[in-house]
Motif scaffolding. Sequence first.
Motif, mmCIF file in Angstrom:
data_model
loop_
_atom_site.group_PDB
_atom_site.id
_atom_site.type_symbol
_atom_site.label_atom_id
_atom_site.label_comp_id
_atom_site.label_asym_id
_atom_site.label_seq_id
_atom_site.Cartn_x
_atom_site.Cartn_y
_atom_site.Cartn_z
ATOM 1 N N PRO A 1 0.805 -1.227 0.000
ATOM 2 C CA PRO A 1 0.000 0.000 0.000
ATOM 3 C C PRO A 1 0.839 1.279 0.000
ATOM 4 N N ALA A 2 1.926 1.291 0.765
ATOM 5 C CA ALA A 2 2.758 2.494 0.823
ATOM 6 C C ALA A 2 3.343 2.832 -0.551
ATOM 7 N N VAL A 3 3.708 1.803 -1.296
ATOM 8 C CA VAL A 3 4.270 2.027 -2.634
ATOM 9 C C VAL A 3 3.181 2.535 -3.573
ATOM 10 N N ARG A 4 1.969 2.018 -3.424
ATOM 11 C CA ARG A 4 0.844 2.496 -4.242
ATOM 12 C C ARG A 4 0.599 3.984 -4.007
ATOM 13 N N ILE A 5 0.687 4.392 -2.754
ATOM 14 C CA ILE A 5 0.470 5.800 -2.419
ATOM 15 C C ILE A 5 1.569 6.662 -3.033
ATOM 16 N N GLN A 6 2.816 6.203 -2.920
ATOM 17 C CA GLN A 6 3.929 6.945 -3.510
ATOM 18 C C GLN A 6 3.752 7.059 -5.024
ATOM 19 N N ALA A 7 3.370 5.970 -5.661
ATOM 20 C CA ALA A 7 3.196 5.987 -7.119
ATOM 21 C C ALA A 7 2.077 6.935 -7.524
ATOM 22 N N ALA A 8 0.993 6.946 -6.750
ATOM 23 C CA ALA A 8 -0.113 7.856 -7.047
ATOM 24 C C ALA A 8 0.322 9.310 -6.919
ATOM 25 N N ALA A 9 1.155 9.591 -5.915
ATOM 26 C CA ALA A 9 1.648 10.960 -5.726
ATOM 27 C C ALA A 9 2.523 11.396 -6.901
ATOM 28 N N VAL A 10 3.363 10.475 -7.392
ATOM 29 C CA VAL A 10 4.221 10.802 -8.537
ATOM 30 C C VAL A 10 3.365 11.056 -9.771
ATOM 31 N N ARG A 11 2.359 10.216 -9.999
ATOM 32 C CA ARG A 11 1.480 10.402 -11.159
ATOM 33 C C ARG A 11 0.739 11.724 -11.078
ATOM 34 N N ALA A 12 0.294 12.082 -9.859
ATOM 35 C CA ALA A 12 -0.418 13.351 -9.682
ATOM 36 C C ALA A 12 0.491 14.539 -9.984
ATOM 37 N N LEU A 13 1.743 14.419 -9.590
ATOM 38 C CA LEU A 13 2.698 15.491 -9.857
ATOM 39 C C LEU A 13 2.877 15.698 -11.359
ATOM 40 N N TYR A 14 3.019 14.581 -12.089
ATOM 41 C CA TYR A 14 3.239 14.692 -13.530
ATOM 42 C C TYR A 14 1.960 14.994 -14.308
ATOM 43 N N ALA A 15 0.817 14.944 -13.617
ATOM 44 C CA ALA A 15 -0.437 15.319 -14.264
ATOM 45 C C ALA A 15 -0.716 16.816 -14.141
ATOM 46 N N LEU A 16 0.110 17.524 -13.379
ATOM 47 C CA LEU A 16 -0.072 18.967 -13.233
ATOM 48 C C LEU A 16 0.157 19.667 -14.568
ATOM 49 N N PRO A 17 -0.416 20.841 -14.759
ATOM 50 C CA PRO A 17 -0.173 21.604 -15.992
ATOM 51 C C PRO A 17 1.322 21.832 -16.213
ATOM 52 N N GLU A 18 1.701 21.930 -17.456
ATOM 53 C CA GLU A 18 3.110 22.054 -17.807
ATOM 54 C C GLU A 18 3.770 23.239 -17.108
ATOM 55 N N GLY A 19 3.044 24.366 -16.993
ATOM 56 C CA GLY A 19 3.620 25.531 -16.342
ATOM 57 C C GLY A 19 3.987 25.263 -14.892
ATOM 58 N N LEU A 20 3.123 24.534 -14.192
ATOM 59 C CA LEU A 20 3.414 24.199 -12.800
ATOM 60 C C LEU A 20 4.605 23.252 -12.694
ATOM 61 N N ARG A 21 4.653 22.283 -13.609
ATOM 62 C CA ARG A 21 5.791 21.359 -13.584
ATOM 63 C C ARG A 21 7.095 22.103 -13.848
ATOM 64 N N ARG A 22 7.055 23.081 -14.734
ATOM 65 C CA ARG A 22 8.258 23.871 -15.002
ATOM 66 C C ARG A 22 8.682 24.662 -13.766
ATOM 67 N N ALA A 23 7.677 25.186 -13.041
ATOM 68 C CA ALA A 23 7.987 25.934 -11.821
ATOM 69 C C ALA A 23 8.620 25.019 -10.769
ATOM 70 N N ILE A 24 8.104 23.799 -10.662
ATOM 71 C CA ILE A 24 8.653 22.839 -9.699
ATOM 72 C C ILE A 24 10.064 22.433 -10.108
ATOM 73 N N ALA A 25 10.280 22.312 -11.420
ATOM 74 C CA ALA A 25 11.600 21.899 -11.915
ATOM 75 C C ALA A 25 12.673 22.918 -11.530
ATOM 76 N N GLY A 26 12.300 24.196 -11.529
ATOM 77 C CA GLY A 26 13.268 25.225 -11.182
ATOM 78 C C GLY A 26 14.007 25.755 -12.392
ATOM 79 N N LYS A 27 15.102 26.423 -12.133
ATOM 80 C CA LYS A 27 15.891 27.058 -13.189
ATOM 81 C C LYS A 27 16.347 26.025 -14.215
ATOM 82 N N SER A 28 16.257 26.389 -15.493
ATOM 83 C CA SER A 28 16.660 25.479 -16.558
ATOM 84 C C SER A 28 18.123 25.063 -16.400
ATOM 85 N N VAL A 29 18.382 23.797 -16.712
ATOM 86 C CA VAL A 29 19.737 23.271 -16.676
ATOM 87 C C VAL A 29 20.245 23.183 -18.104
#
Length: 349
Positions: A5-33
């Motif tokens: 169950p703990a792994v399922r929760i972690q996986a769901a959290a990762v999927r939710a993060l990557y389901a965010l709008p692209e702009g939000l994901r870019r903000a989370i990513a931080g300064k371009s590398v």
Amino acid sequence: MTIPPAVRIQAAAVRALYALPEGLRRAIAGKSVVRDGQRLAPDAQVMLKLQRLSGVALVMPGGVGASRAAMEHSRHLVGGPTDRTVAARSVGIPQEHGESAATLYTPDGLAAGSGLLVLLHGGGWVIGSRASHDHVARFLARRAGVRVLSVEYRLAPEHPFPAAAEDAVAAFDYACAKAADLGADPERIAVGGDSAGGNLAAVVAQQAVRRGGPAPAFQLLLYPATDASTRRPSRGLFADGFLLTSADMDWFADRYAPAPADRTDPRLSPLLAEDLTGLPPAYIGTAGFDPLRDEGEAYARALKEAGVEVRLSRQSDLIHGYVNYLGLGGRFREAAAEAAEALRQAIGG
């Protein structure tokens, strides 16, 4: 396999993060590398940030056992849900040392006589398994319209070089000899893999061609290790901070090919083979932010110079291991889809 169950929760959290709008994901990513004239994809930046926060790495402080366990755990977080439209059954491959386990993947509705990919998983010849690459095998099978035979070769340090190479060659021979039983066309059997698996696939192609007899119809080489004898510029440019590190590469090589192994042996360093003529067509995918980038691209150049048909595709904004992150979608899935399409065009229906 039951996922905790703990792994399922972690996986769901990762999927939710990557389901965010692209702009939000870019903000989370931080300064371009930006490095070596390349800009790292935000999808890859977010993944690396998650990796650092979790403390999970390819090589764990606990050594071989901990590193193997971490890779098996990570697949549940980044591999995505299991594709049930692809059937799987266990296969035993006779070997001199006993038997190697393998899994045969067949997409629903695929007729007998299809192309078949002998798939060799990555993991530095030390970690990884059929299970860690289950999602990769299913994705390639469905997208390319082929059967996939995913092989469990012997791992180092318990079984050092050339054990993995020997098992890989035997697996290809088995696929050719038992093509009808596997539902495959013996004239459309390809070999492929990622990282160490790409290394083994290249070795299989060379060994098969040089001895005569059945040879692969195609090579699918994803960010392959091709030369363990030297360090090219990408090894220093991306030595740390992009998942696979230069120190990791030393750790893997020291376990697979410890002294007195000859690291110029073409069964370990296929780039150094004296004769590359007559090898099957190849798709070679490299990642821009990968210490292995330059040796994979050097192998593509060497094949071309030998008259081999090669398609080199650098995913300039991605990191090593990109096909393992199918569950994250975005650029990872796009790059994997390109490789699958190359396989489909080569041996698909």
